[in-house]
Scaffold this motif. Structure first.
Motif, PDB file in Angstrom:
ATOM      1  N   HIS A 200       0.927  -1.071   0.018  1.00 51.55           N
ATOM      2  CA  HIS A 200       0.258  -0.107  -0.087  1.00 51.55           C
ATOM      3  C   HIS A 200       1.046   1.392  -0.242  1.00 51.55           C
ATOM      4  O   HIS A 200       1.759   1.526   1.008  1.00 51.55           O
ATOM      5  CB  HIS A 200      -0.969  -0.068   1.107  1.00 51.55           C
ATOM      6  CG  HIS A 200      -1.522  -1.325   1.448  1.00 51.55           C
ATOM      7  ND1 HIS A 200      -2.692  -1.692   0.656  1.00 51.55           N
ATOM      8  CD2 HIS A 200      -1.343  -2.219   2.252  1.00 51.55           C
ATOM      9  CE1 HIS A 200      -3.030  -2.844   1.114  1.00 51.55           C
ATOM     10  NE2 HIS A 200      -2.181  -3.500   2.057  1.00 51.55           N
ATOM     11  N   ILE A 201       0.540   2.156  -0.934  1.00 49.15           N
ATOM     12  CA  ILE A 201       1.411   3.125  -1.090  1.00 49.15           C
ATOM     13  C   ILE A 201       0.747   4.439  -1.013  1.00 49.15           C
ATOM     14  O   ILE A 201      -0.226   4.700  -1.727  1.00 49.15           O
ATOM     15  CB  ILE A 201       2.327   3.189  -2.792  1.00 49.15           C
ATOM     16  CG1 ILE A 201       3.018   1.775  -2.779  1.00 49.15           C
ATOM     17  CG2 ILE A 201       3.010   4.182  -2.757  1.00 49.15           C
ATOM     18  CD1 ILE A 201       3.600   1.597  -4.232  1.00 49.15           C
ATOM     19  N   GLY A 202       1.274   5.228  -0.174  1.00 49.32           N
ATOM     20  CA  GLY A 202       0.724   6.680   0.077  1.00 49.32           C
ATOM     21  C   GLY A 202       1.563   7.773  -0.279  1.00 49.32           C
ATOM     22  O   GLY A 202       2.790   7.540  -0.721  1.00 49.32           O
ATOM     23  N   LEU A 203       1.291   8.861  -0.117  1.00 49.05           N
ATOM     24  CA  LEU A 203       2.111  10.092  -0.233  1.00 49.05           C
ATOM     25  C   LEU A 203       3.310  10.122   0.861  1.00 49.05           C
ATOM     26  O   LEU A 203       4.112  10.993   0.662  1.00 49.05           O
ATOM     27  CB  LEU A 203       1.235  11.425  -0.160  1.00 49.05           C
ATOM     28  CG  LEU A 203       0.120  11.572  -1.272  1.00 49.05           C
ATOM     29  CD1 LEU A 203      -0.693  12.797  -1.145  1.00 49.05           C
ATOM     30  CD2 LEU A 203       0.614  11.134  -2.490  1.00 49.05           C
ATOM     31  N   ALA A 204       3.125   9.447   2.129  1.00 49.97           N
ATOM     32  CA  ALA A 204       3.852   9.681   3.203  1.00 49.97           C
ATOM     33  C   ALA A 204       4.899   8.409   3.354  1.00 49.97           C
ATOM     34  O   ALA A 204       5.733   8.570   4.007  1.00 49.97           O
ATOM     35  CB  ALA A 204       2.967   9.881   4.549  1.00 49.97           C
TER      36      ALA A 204
END
Length: 308
Positions: A87-91
């Motif tokens: 799971h890739i997010g902005l943080a």
């Protein structure tokens, strides 16, 4: 007691949810409370726009799952059946490992690890701490793909694109606040323009994040199974928010030129004008006084006769 050159054989149980972090949720609530208070104390604010800065703190801008049979720990022959999630997010990146079933080899296989690349955070340091804690091998294998010195070379791309996407999202949020302020004034068309600006910056954040998919992603293989990612819920929610901002902005601008009275009624501006007129009250006019003023000649008029 340690094993294998200082690597701890036991996993520390403090885990971070892959969608939200509790500490970040507290910051979001405080921030939104202050924002709501700011909107309420301003006279006449009618917030009819939509903005969602919370997606900046989610971890599902890009996500993927794979079911595989893989080794469990380094220097061990134990093999487990598990679902592995990325799971890739902005943080940063969250990697999950869920056993299928959960209880295998006398352990509960239910892990979730966050590796941050935010400002002030060192992704490689987080990865090395995971090595020291002895995290399961599938988690370390996936997280290693995003390290700075990885042959994949995607760390800089994801980190820079995420920072730009986050910055443009905050600009969009500021534009949304300005639009709400303008919607409380008799300059509704400028509020519509600011809604277009809001939608544009939200769209820029999506374009910034999506640039990383132009380069080929490193293969993440677990035997014959491959972990592939697609855009997640936060990405599509942000896209829907951008389109909604464009629709609201165009609606306000078109209605301002074709139906300005209906537009003011929609934003309750006509009601304010009517209430202001009612405060003056009724004025009684004496008709006899008006007639006398009209018929009576002015007292200062004099008739002068001159000889010709």
């Amino acid at each position: 007691m340690t094993l294998f050159n200082g690597i701890f054989p036991f996993y520390w149980q403090g885990r971070k949810p892959f969608v939200f972090n509790v500490s970040i949720i507290i910051v979001i609530i405080v921030f939104l409370t202050l924002t709501l208070s700011f909107l309420l104390i301003l006279p006449g604010i009618r917030g009819r726009a939509v903005s969602d800065p919370i997606v900046q703190f989610t971890g599902d801008w890009e996500t993927g799952w794979v079911a595989a049979k893989t080794s469990y720990k380094s220097f061990s022959n134990a093999v487990v059946n598990a679902d592995i999630g990325l799971h890739i997010g902005l943080a940063g990146v969250n990697v999950t490992l869920l056993g299928n079933p959960v209880n295998q080899i006398n352990e509960t296989i239910n892990y979730n690890e966050h590796f941050s690349w935010s400002f002030g955070e060192d992704y490689d340091l987080n990865y090395n701490e995971g090595l020291e804690r002895g995290l399961p091998r599938p988690i370390l294998y996936v997280a290693e793909k995003f390290t700075l010195n990885s042959p994949c070379g995607v760390h800089a791309q994801y980190r820079i694109s995420s920072h730009y996407a986050s910055a443009t999202m905050w600009v969009a949020f500021c534009a949304w606040l300005i639009a709400n302020i303008l919607f409380s004034m008799p300059v509704l068309v400028y509020g519509g323009y600011m809604m277009l600006v809001t939608g544009a910056f939200v769209l820029f954040s999506l374009l910034s994040f999506s640039t990383v998919r132009n380069s080929p992603m490193c293969a993440i293989q677990f035997g014959p199974a491959s972990l592939e990612t697609v855009y997640g819920g936060s990405f599509w929610l942000t896209l829907a928010t951008s389109l909604l901002c464009f629709l609201i902005g165009m609606f306000v601008i078109v209605l301002n030129y074709w139906r300005p009275k209906q537009l003011k009624a929609f934003f309750d501006l006509c009601e304010d004008e009517e209430e202001g007129g009612k405060e003056l009250g009724e004025v009684y006019v004496n008709p006899q006084l008006v007639a006398s003023e009209v018929l009576a000649p002015p007292s200062d008029i004099r008739l002068t006769v001159k000889d010709i």
